[in-house]
Design a protein around this motif. Structure first.
Motif, PDB file in Angstrom:
ATOM      1  N   ALA A 244       0.825  -1.209   0.000  1.00  0.00           N
ATOM      2  CA  ALA A 244       0.000   0.000   0.000  1.00  0.00           C
ATOM      3  C   ALA A 244       0.859   1.258   0.000  1.00  0.00           C
ATOM      4  N   ALA A 245       1.967   1.234   0.752  1.00  0.00           N
ATOM      5  CA  ALA A 245       2.852   2.400   0.802  1.00  0.00           C
ATOM      6  C   ALA A 245       3.467   2.689  -0.560  1.00  0.00           C
ATOM      7  N   ILE A 246       3.886   1.641  -1.266  1.00  0.00           N
ATOM      8  CA  ILE A 246       4.464   1.810  -2.603  1.00  0.00           C
ATOM      9  C   ILE A 246       3.444   2.435  -3.548  1.00  0.00           C
ATOM     10  N   LEU A 247       2.233   1.891  -3.568  1.00  0.00           N
ATOM     11  CA  LEU A 247       1.194   2.397  -4.456  1.00  0.00           C
ATOM     12  C   LEU A 247       0.794   3.827  -4.096  1.00  0.00           C
ATOM     13  N   ALA A 248       0.762   4.122  -2.806  1.00  0.00           N
ATOM     14  CA  ALA A 248       0.393   5.474  -2.371  1.00  0.00           C
ATOM     15  C   ALA A 248       1.416   6.502  -2.829  1.00  0.00           C
ATOM     16  N   GLN A 249       2.692   6.178  -2.681  1.00  0.00           N
ATOM     17  CA  GLN A 249       3.723   7.134  -3.073  1.00  0.00           C
ATOM     18  C   GLN A 249       3.753   7.357  -4.581  1.00  0.00           C
ATOM     19  N   ILE A 250       3.445   6.319  -5.357  1.00  0.00           N
ATOM     20  CA  ILE A 250       3.335   6.492  -6.809  1.00  0.00           C
ATOM     21  C   ILE A 250       2.197   7.463  -7.117  1.00  0.00           C
ATOM     22  N   GLY A 251       1.046   7.249  -6.465  1.00  0.00           N
ATOM     23  CA  GLY A 251      -0.091   8.139  -6.686  1.00  0.00           C
ATOM     24  C   GLY A 251       0.211   9.568  -6.281  1.00  0.00           C
ATOM     25  N   ILE A 252       0.868   9.767  -5.144  1.00  0.00           N
ATOM     26  CA  ILE A 252       1.216  11.107  -4.674  1.00  0.00           C
ATOM     27  C   ILE A 252       2.150  11.789  -5.674  1.00  0.00           C
ATOM     28  N   PHE A 253       3.118  11.054  -6.192  1.00  0.00           N
ATOM     29  CA  PHE A 253       4.075  11.630  -7.155  1.00  0.00           C
ATOM     30  C   PHE A 253       3.363  12.165  -8.388  1.00  0.00           C
ATOM     31  N   PHE A 254       2.372  11.418  -8.870  1.00  0.00           N
ATOM     32  CA  PHE A 254       1.640  11.838 -10.071  1.00  0.00           C
ATOM     33  C   PHE A 254       0.415  12.699  -9.739  1.00  0.00           C
ATOM     34  N   GLY A 255       0.188  12.972  -8.463  1.00  0.00           N
ATOM     35  CA  GLY A 255      -0.945  13.803  -8.086  1.00  0.00           C
ATOM     36  C   GLY A 255      -2.278  13.090  -8.173  1.00  0.00           C
ATOM     37  N   VAL A 256      -2.281  11.772  -8.105  1.00  0.00           N
ATOM     38  CA  VAL A 256      -3.522  10.998  -8.189  1.00  0.00           C
ATOM     39  C   VAL A 256      -4.053  10.747  -6.779  1.00  0.00           C
ATOM     40  N   PRO A 257      -5.303  11.122  -6.490  1.00  0.00           N
ATOM     41  CA  PRO A 257      -5.883  10.832  -5.173  1.00  0.00           C
ATOM     42  C   PRO A 257      -6.205   9.357  -5.042  1.00  0.00           C
ATOM     43  N   ILE A 258      -5.241   8.594  -4.573  1.00  0.00           N
ATOM     44  CA  ILE A 258      -5.369   7.145  -4.497  1.00  0.00           C
ATOM     45  C   ILE A 258      -6.491   6.749  -3.538  1.00  0.00           C
ATOM     46  N   SER A 259      -7.189   5.700  -3.898  1.00  0.00           N
ATOM     47  CA  SER A 259      -8.183   5.113  -3.004  1.00  0.00           C
ATOM     48  C   SER A 259      -7.449   4.221  -2.008  1.00  0.00           C
ATOM     49  N   PHE A 260      -7.212   4.746  -0.813  1.00  0.00           N
ATOM     50  CA  PHE A 260      -6.392   4.024   0.156  1.00  0.00           C
ATOM     51  C   PHE A 260      -7.092   2.786   0.693  1.00  0.00           C
ATOM     52  N   ASN A 261      -8.388   2.863   0.923  1.00  0.00           N
ATOM     53  CA  ASN A 261      -9.114   1.669   1.355  1.00  0.00           C
ATOM     54  C   ASN A 261      -9.002   0.562   0.326  1.00  0.00           C
ATOM     55  N   GLU A 262      -9.112   0.917  -0.940  1.00  0.00           N
ATOM     56  CA  GLU A 262      -9.002  -0.068  -2.018  1.00  0.00           C
ATOM     57  C   GLU A 262      -7.628  -0.726  -1.996  1.00  0.00           C
ATOM     58  N   ALA A 263      -6.568   0.091  -1.873  1.00  0.00           N
ATOM     59  CA  ALA A 263      -5.204  -0.447  -1.899  1.00  0.00           C
ATOM     60  C   ALA A 263      -4.926  -1.334  -0.697  1.00  0.00           C
ATOM     61  N   VAL A 264      -5.297  -0.876   0.494  1.00  0.00           N
ATOM     62  CA  VAL A 264      -4.982  -1.639   1.698  1.00  0.00           C
ATOM     63  C   VAL A 264      -5.790  -2.924   1.774  1.00  0.00           C
ATOM     64  N   ILE A 265      -7.086  -2.828   1.490  1.00  0.00           N
ATOM     65  CA  ILE A 265      -7.930  -4.026   1.572  1.00  0.00           C
ATOM     66  C   ILE A 265      -7.490  -5.071   0.548  1.00  0.00           C
ATOM     67  N   ALA A 266      -7.170  -4.628  -0.694  1.00  0.00           N
ATOM     68  CA  ALA A 266      -6.680  -5.573  -1.700  1.00  0.00           C
ATOM     69  C   ALA A 266      -5.352  -6.185  -1.262  1.00  0.00           C
ATOM     70  N   SER A 267      -4.496  -5.393  -0.620  1.00  0.00           N
ATOM     71  CA  SER A 267      -3.216  -5.908  -0.132  1.00  0.00           C
ATOM     72  C   SER A 267      -3.416  -6.908   0.997  1.00  0.00           C
ATOM     73  N   VAL A 268      -4.355  -6.612   1.892  1.00  0.00           N
ATOM     74  CA  VAL A 268      -4.673  -7.545   2.971  1.00  0.00           C
ATOM     75  C   VAL A 268      -5.143  -8.876   2.398  1.00  0.00           C
TER      76      VAL A 268
END
Length: 311
Positions: A244-268
């Motif tokens: 989730a941290a990797i995906l979040a930082q990619i989104g932040i770099f490109f200015g994309v408001p990442i869906s954090f619940n989606e990323a974390v739950i899928a990772s879980v």
């Protein structure tokens, strides 16, 4: 009248920030609590603090995208208030039902709906970038977290490294909470960029609201993610949060408001699949995903409908 609308827009941004703290930031510490590295109240405390740090230090890119990268033209004061009240209301309803809704879905849907109602041109390149990243996040999360969990299971002994794993998990969860604040604060204050020129002031206001929401309301969602979606141990929790941290930082770099619940739950779920499919509650996962898609369109329809009446 204009002053009242201005205060309403600020109140809506604070309300949205509290909703983010209660829902989105909580995802960062669900796996930490699941692995018994911290209790629920302590998890909420850590999550809120690091989310605040992320918001004020790294939240500018996503704030700019939400403010001007999805719809063009100026966002009016009443329009900003409408976006935030509709999106936050939907998120709060999801928190009360223990279904962690991606805040990004509701805010972006509301921004698009408001653009349709108030005549702002849609920025199709920005919308495509955001939606495209959202679509690939579940697959990236599942694959990365599963692979990392397999490697950790093979080379890291749970019994011999339990203390170190718990420390690593707490550190990883704190960094994910930091990234969640950096990614999500723009969803709360982005619509206000036309009203307040100081980005620093916007990020500080949004960060404090997120901190308040995490401390007061996030324990329900932390408990839900800890036990309802996939029951995982410390090694798989590290894999889930690291992904989730990797995906979040990619989104932040490109200015994309990442869906954090989606990323974390899928990772879980991905890390939990190391133990087999039966380790994840697929029925609840399916209902949650359907609710997310419905929330995106519901936010768009509600904001467009109310906006047309106002306009």
């Amino acid at each position: 009248m204009q002053e009242l609308l201005y205060v309403s827009a600020l109140a809506a941004a604070v309300f949205m920030g509290i909703s983010i703290g209660a829902s989105t930031v909580a995802s960062a510490f669900g796996p930490v609590n699941s692995a018994r590295s911290a209790n629920i109240l302590r998890s909420a405390l850590f999550a809120g603090f690091f989310a605040f740090l992320g918001a004020v230090t790294q939240g500018a890119n996503v704030t700019e995208t939400v403010g001007s990268g999805i719809i063009g033209g100026e966002i009016q004061t009443i329009q900003a208030a409408l976006i935030l009240f509709v999106a936050a209301g939907l998120v709060i309803v999801s928190v009360m039902g223990d279904y962690p809704m991606p805040t990004a879905f509701t805010v972006v849907g509301a921004v698009i709906g408001s653009g349709l109602a108030f005549g702002n041109p849609l920025q199709y390149s920005g919308i495509t970038k955001v939606l495209g990243y959202w679509l690939i996040i579940p697959f990236l999360s599942l694959g990365l977290s599963y692979s990392i969990a397999k490697i950790l299971r093979k080379y890291v002994s749970k019994e011999d490294s339990e203390g170190k794993l718990r420390i690593l998990l707490l550190v990883t969860g704190s960094y994910v909470a930091y990234s969640a604040g950096a990614s999500a604060v723009g969803l709360a204050v982005g619509p206000l960029t036309g009203l307040i020129s100081s980005t620093g002031a916007l990020l500080l206001m949004g960060g404090l609201a997120i901190l308040m929401g995490a401390w007061l309301y996030s324990p329900r969602i932390i408990r839900a993610i800890s036990f309802d979606y996939s029951n995982i141990g410390p090694r798989r929790s590290v894999a889930a949060l690291g992904t989730a941290a990797i995906l979040a930082q990619i989104g932040i770099f490109f200015g994309v408001p990442i869906s954090f619940n989606e990323a974390v739950i899928a990772s879980v779920i991905g890390s939990g699949l190391v133990e087999g499919k039966a380790n994840a509650d697929m029925e609840k996962i399916g209902r949650t995903a359907a609710a997310w898609v419905a929330a995106f369109f519901l936010a768009m329809i509600l904001t467009a409908g109310i906006g047309l009446l106002i306009a």
